[in-house]
Design a protein around this motif. Sequence first.
Motif, PDB file in Angstrom:
ATOM      1  N   UNK A 335       1.059 -12.831 -15.747  1.00  0.00           N
ATOM      2  CA  UNK A 335       1.507 -13.923 -16.625  1.00  0.00           C
ATOM      3  C   UNK A 335       2.969 -13.706 -17.014  1.00  0.00           C
ATOM      4  N   UNK A 336       3.280 -12.492 -17.449  1.00  0.00           N
ATOM      5  CA  UNK A 336       4.664 -12.187 -17.814  1.00  0.00           C
ATOM      6  C   UNK A 336       5.566 -12.254 -16.589  1.00  0.00           C
ATOM      7  N   UNK A 337       5.047 -11.782 -15.454  1.00  0.00           N
ATOM      8  CA  UNK A 337       5.846 -11.836 -14.229  1.00  0.00           C
ATOM      9  C   UNK A 337       6.192 -13.278 -13.881  1.00  0.00           C
ATOM     10  N   UNK A 425      -2.297 -18.946 -11.573  1.00  0.00           N
ATOM     11  CA  UNK A 425      -2.833 -19.986 -12.463  1.00  0.00           C
ATOM     12  C   UNK A 425      -4.278 -19.680 -12.878  1.00  0.00           C
ATOM     13  N   UNK A 426      -5.044 -19.062 -11.948  1.00  0.00           N
ATOM     14  CA  UNK A 426      -6.432 -18.712 -12.278  1.00  0.00           C
ATOM     15  C   UNK A 426      -6.480 -17.742 -13.461  1.00  0.00           C
ATOM     16  N   UNK A 432      -6.695 -18.818 -21.235  1.00  0.00           N
ATOM     17  CA  UNK A 432      -6.872 -19.995 -22.090  1.00  0.00           C
ATOM     18  C   UNK A 432      -8.316 -20.123 -22.558  1.00  0.00           C
ATOM     19  N   UNK A 433      -9.257 -19.812 -21.652  1.00  0.00           N
ATOM     20  CA  UNK A 433     -10.668 -19.874 -22.039  1.00  0.00           C
ATOM     21  C   UNK A 433     -10.969 -18.877 -23.146  1.00  0.00           C
ATOM     22  N   UNK A 434     -10.344 -17.677 -23.050  1.00  0.00           N
ATOM     23  CA  UNK A 434     -10.540 -16.676 -24.091  1.00  0.00           C
ATOM     24  C   UNK A 434      -9.978 -17.135 -25.435  1.00  0.00           C
ATOM     25  N   UNK A 435      -8.829 -17.822 -25.390  1.00  0.00           N
ATOM     26  CA  UNK A 435      -8.232 -18.326 -26.626  1.00  0.00           C
ATOM     27  C   UNK A 435      -9.088 -19.436 -27.234  1.00  0.00           C
ATOM     28  N   UNK A 498       1.570 -14.781 -33.273  1.00  0.00           N
ATOM     29  CA  UNK A 498       2.877 -14.188 -32.992  1.00  0.00           C
ATOM     30  C   UNK A 498       2.746 -12.984 -32.063  1.00  0.00           C
ATOM     31  N   UNK A 499       1.718 -12.173 -32.267  1.00  0.00           N
ATOM     32  CA  UNK A 499       1.545 -10.985 -31.429  1.00  0.00           C
ATOM     33  C   UNK A 499       1.207 -11.355 -29.995  1.00  0.00           C
ATOM     34  N   UNK A 500       0.470 -12.481 -29.798  1.00  0.00           N
ATOM     35  CA  UNK A 500       0.118 -12.905 -28.451  1.00  0.00           C
ATOM     36  C   UNK A 500       1.329 -13.388 -27.670  1.00  0.00           C
TER      37      UNK A 500
END
Length: 667
Positions: A335-337, A425-426, A432-435, A498-500
């Motif tokens: 994700x960061x990459x 994207x997967x 997103x599901x976890x959030x 903020x931490x996320x």
Amino acid sequence: MLKCFTYEMCKGVILTLLLCLSFSLSGQDALHRARQATTVELLQLELARVKLMVDADPQQARSVSEILIENARELGRGALENEARLWLGASLFSLGKYDSSIVVLENWKGGEQAASGLSYAKRNFYKGVGHYYLGEYSVAVDLFLSTANTPELTLEPKFHGRYFRVLGEIYRAAENLNPALENLEKALEICEAAQDTLGVAATLNRLGVVYYQKEEHQIAEKLLLQSLDICQAANLEGVAASNFNDLGELYFATKEYEKCLDLYERALQMAPDESTRINTLNNIARLDWDLGRYSEAVDRALEALALAEEMNILTYKVDATKIIADSYQDMGKYVKATHYYNLYINYLETLFEEEQAKQVVELETQYKTAQKEREIEGLLLKQAAEKERQKLYLIGLIVVAVFLVIVLLLFIQIRKNNRKISLQNHKLEELNASKDKFFSIIAHDLRSPMIALQGVGQKLEYFIRKEKQEKILEMGGKIDRSIDQLNHLLNNLLHWAASQTEGVPYKPERIDLVEVVNENIELYMGLMESKGITVEHSKKEALIFADRNTISAIVRNLLSNAIKFSLEGGTITVFAEEQTTGVKLTIKDEGVGMEKAKLQSLFGNSAFSTFGSMGERGFGLGLKLTKEFVDQNKGTISVTSEPGKGTCFVLGFPSQAKGVERRLDSA
């Protein structure tokens, strides 16, 4: 001519002596003197002062120069206004405001009559350097060449040598290496004749870099080491830092990585300006990535990126984002990459567009120059003009071919990145599901205190009419608890969000842990009194090295939990104790406790909702945040608990920090 020069030199000596007598005055005095410089003699004196102020205090020089420009304009003295404008442009240049410096120097007064002499040569110098830093090499070269033969340059030998050294550096940056060598060798000759140690060291450094670009590594190493010896003997830290950095790049090219890293670290410690620091940080990050030290590479490149964004240097932003993206990809943090690959592509496209625009300007300039030459040659010999025209067509075809190759390579790179993005994207969907799970719990837990507040107004109105003071007080306590629960939940939610996104600032410092504990006890005193809870806490100072805001959030969450799960009339113990390895913090309650199964999943990734001793509700986000903040502060946390006997959290924090942590003027 000679008499004129002698008079000007004597006047300059007198002004310099007067300047030395008053140079120790404060900045406010300098501004006051500038405002009072309403005669030609006083204006000349202040201009001599501001000249020496440019490098020592460019911000002060800027303020003084702006006042002197207005004074010169009111006196109708165009030459003095130009000199004040020169030092304003130079101070803006020293502050890294290259665009502003160019604009100021553009407004030169007097037309062609004023377009000569030493001041005009200096004006073209600073203006040309501004264009150099903006990557506009052709414009910079034209400005330098237009005043390169100014006779008055020889009156200031050190500036004369610097003039040709910088011209050589601009040619080098444009990868036009033969003119670069010619001008640098001329600069070295001037500096040696003037016994300018700094100039000799800086010119040898630039010569070494040119030979490095020509891949003549032995000559490059010899020149750089020669420059470094001069720097160390004369204590020239700025040029020495450039030598360490350039030698590091040389040893990186020859794969002598240990030498390379040592030199980069020394260059970083001695970096004279932000540009050199950014370049060195990117070099270290690149080396760390090549050696598989991905976390260190990210740290260095992030620091370089922050400085590059502050200085708005696009090429450094491209280098830094590429290193960060590659490192995160190799670490499996896709994700960061992806985020930094997108930034890299955006910066690369912007850089490509700028380079394309520069190439167009270069081609237009070349075409106009060639057209004039063809017209002159056409009058003498039509055959020679035809050959020149064919050469220009060939150059055009080569440039177009190179352009198409660049476009094709960029297109291929973008397609590769798009494929990587589609594969990642997967992973984003899973995140997103976890959030979404968190949000559903948040919505449910926010509703509980809100429902408790519904109808409060009607009930209070009824109890007031009935004069039931006890019921009113009871309602007040419930309102306080609901609002406190809601506020605590929202605070935890904001910290978690903020931490996320890595938005929680981390600024560690020496703080008193007991002071932080006492502040949070005061915050919850009303809630503890409503449940009849007493708190026992230590008052002796206990210093730790940590971020104050996140430590406060940790204490607040654990104290809130202790209150929530304590029975009425219970006791909470908060004790800080200094130990050899740091400071130990214990927060203990005598409340309901918890079962072993729940204890094992307490700091896990899943969120769960729990009830306090009086029905208070939470969803486990506070403890998740607590664990993240403890790790961020390089601390430890453990918990013990038994049903019916209470819970005890034990935390440990370090008492001191863990680990240690070019500008063209010296070109």
